[in-house]
Design an enzyme around this catalytic site. Structure first.
Site, short mmCIF file in Angstrom:
data_model
loop_
_atom_site.label_atom_id
_atom_site.label_comp_id
_atom_site.label_asym_id
_atom_site.label_seq_id
_atom_site.Cartn_x
_atom_site.Cartn_y
_atom_site.Cartn_z
CG HIS A 213 -32.38 -132.04 -49.81
ND1 HIS A 213 -33.74 -131.86 -49.80
CD2 HIS A 213 -32.15 -133.17 -50.52
CE1 HIS A 213 -34.32 -132.84 -50.48
NE2 HIS A 213 -33.37 -133.66 -50.93
CG HIS A 279 -36.49 -130.13 -59.79
ND1 HIS A 279 -36.27 -130.98 -60.85
CD2 HIS A 279 -36.01 -130.80 -58.69
CE1 HIS A 279 -35.69 -132.09 -60.44
NE2 HIS A 279 -35.52 -132.01 -59.14
CG ASP A 330 -33.37 -135.52 -60.41
OD1 ASP A 330 -32.81 -135.98 -59.40
OD2 ASP A 330 -34.42 -134.88 -60.35
#
Length: 466
Positions: A213, A279, A330
């Site tokens: 993650h 990102h 996203d």
């Protein structure tokens, strides 16, 4: 010509190939949906379908949290004196607690229909809802993953499924919060899950990868063990990670390790071209250079990054080092390929006070350059042969409507520019194919109404349960 009768073929007066725009293009594909022959300067064959406008490669969506589509638009009010990503996250956790396998499948099916109608032909699903809300596994421990696979199969979108490894709530091994209970898996359990999911994924042509993650959610030993484990299962498996999205994350990482997140990752883990750095918003020049050298893809999600107030990725720095990049939707505040490309370019324009920043060279057209680069990077991040209109690649493509008022009377390259910058974005998309199979005709998916009803019901149930 192709050595055997093609399973499908299409003629396009104009097509965007990896080498650039081409005229009078005949495309043929085999029963598996792979391009076998692409011929420029061809005469229109009798009886072969002609594209209704410029033909473009299908766009891979390299970052998706499907369940969050049902949450989009529900947080647009000020909950405290200064809202941020972190206050948004608390609200998202509350909503996530009410997602069931059935509602996830309904939400994802509609989302994937939306993606297809908006120009995405494949999706990388960053999947971290693993268990029941109390953290207990379902009777089928892979129930939520199977729900996503079924949704992709029903909608007809290509899938890269990325089960998420999530173990801690912060740097230094902080215990997970109660709201994170349904995300948690041990490293061994995650690798076992990937093995169990392999037959179902292979049966529908999906790719399985791994998503640690973030550095705050996966301790160093677990990260190294997980990367080694997925590599042993499949040396080509894609690996995606959220990184350097928020300034607080950067500050916390420095406090924990003395290094910035991207800097730490590159120094401690064998990052290579299989990786997607999602990102990567807050990097220093030396991190841009070092990350680009690894061959990793930067996963940019402009509409979500704007919605959450993340900041702007420095594309000039990245492109100066020949970095690969792609786009994702996203949190699905926006589900639209052209809108993501427009926002990406506009963000750079606002930061630099310049225009046409992402054109690949002088006199290049920015919409063409962005489309080609995003398709290439997205395909790499997906780990799938979907890198454009080329022999050996999957026949994922879309056609614009040359009669749309924003496009009519223009040449093909200007039509693409009008689609991205001067239309209602998805309104000029006419047809779309995945692996040579028509999925959108005249702007509409066959399951549009049915999937929409399922989504509305699932969203309503989750809201009512809150």
């Amino acid at each position: 010509m192709a050595s055997e009768e093609p399973a499908g073929q299409l003629f396009a007066a104009d097509a965007l190939l990896p080498t650039g725009w081409a005229r009078n293009v005949l495309l043929q594909w085999d029963p598996s949906g792979r391009f076998t022959h692409i011929e420029e300067g061809a005469a229109p064959p009798a009886g072969v379908l002609a594209a209704p406008g410029p033909l473009l490669p299908g766009m891979p969506n390299l970052h998706s949290h499907a369940f969050q589509r049902a949450f989009a638009g529900l947080t647009e009010y000020r909950a405290r004196s200064q809202d941020s990503f972190w206050s948004w996250r608390n609200l998202m956790y509350r909503f996530a607690a009410h997602i069931t396998p059935e509602s996830l499948e309904a939400i994802a099916t509609w989302l994937y229909v939306e993606m297809l109608e908006a120009g995405y032909t494949s999706v990388c699903e960053f999947h971290y809802l693993h268990h029941a809300p109390d953290g207990q596994p379902y009777a089928d421990d892979a129930a939520l993953a199977h729900a996503l696979l079924r949704a992709a199969r029903t909608a007809g979108i290509g899938m890269t499924l990325l089960p998420v490894l999530y173990q801690t709530s912060g740097f230094g091994g902080q215990a997970p919060r109660s709201a994170q209970a349904r995300f948690i898996r041990s490293t061994d359990n995650m690798l076992s899950l990937l093995e169990r999911l392999t037959p179902a994924a292979q049966a529908q042509g999906a790719v399985l990868g791994l998503a640690p993650h973030s550095l705050r959610a996966v301790p160093p030993d677990s990260l190294r063990e997980a990367v080694a484990g997925i590599t042993a299962l499949n040396p080509q498996a894609p690996i995606h990670i959220h990184i350097a999205e928020q300034t607080q994350e950067v500050q916390d990482c420095i406090a924990w390790s003395g290094q910035r997140p991207v800097q730490w990752l590159l120094d401690h883990v064998p990052v290579d071209a299989r990786w997607c750095l999602v990102h990567a918003t807050h990097m220093k020049p030396f991190e841009y250079a070092a990350a680009a050298r690894t061959g990793a893809v930067a996963g940019l999600c402009p509409s979500t990054e704007a919605n959450l107030g993340d900041g702007l990725f420095d594309m000039q720095q990245w492109l100066a080092h020949a970095g690969a990049w792609g786009v994702g939707s996203d949190s699905h505040a926006c589900v639209n390929v052209a809108e993501e490309l427009m926002l990406l370019e506009y963000g750079q324009r606002l930061a630099l006070r310049q225009r046409n920043v992402l054109a690949s060279s002088a006199h290049a057209q920015v919409a063409t350059a962005m489309t080609q680069q995003a398709v290439h990077g997205g395909a790499q991040a997906a780990g799938r042969n979907v890198a454009g209109l080329a022999v050996g690649q999957q026949a994922d493509m879309l056609a614009l409507d040359a009669q749309h008022v924003a496009l009519a009377g223009l040449d093909a390259e200007r039509m693409l520019a009008a689609h991205v910058f001067a239309s209602q974005r998805s309104s000029a998309l006419h047809s779309l194919w995945v692996a040579g199979t028509p999925r959108v005709v005249a702007g509409r998916h066959a399951l549009h109404d049915e999937a929409a009803r399922g989504f509305v019901a699932a969203r309503g149930a989750a809201i009512a349960a809150d």
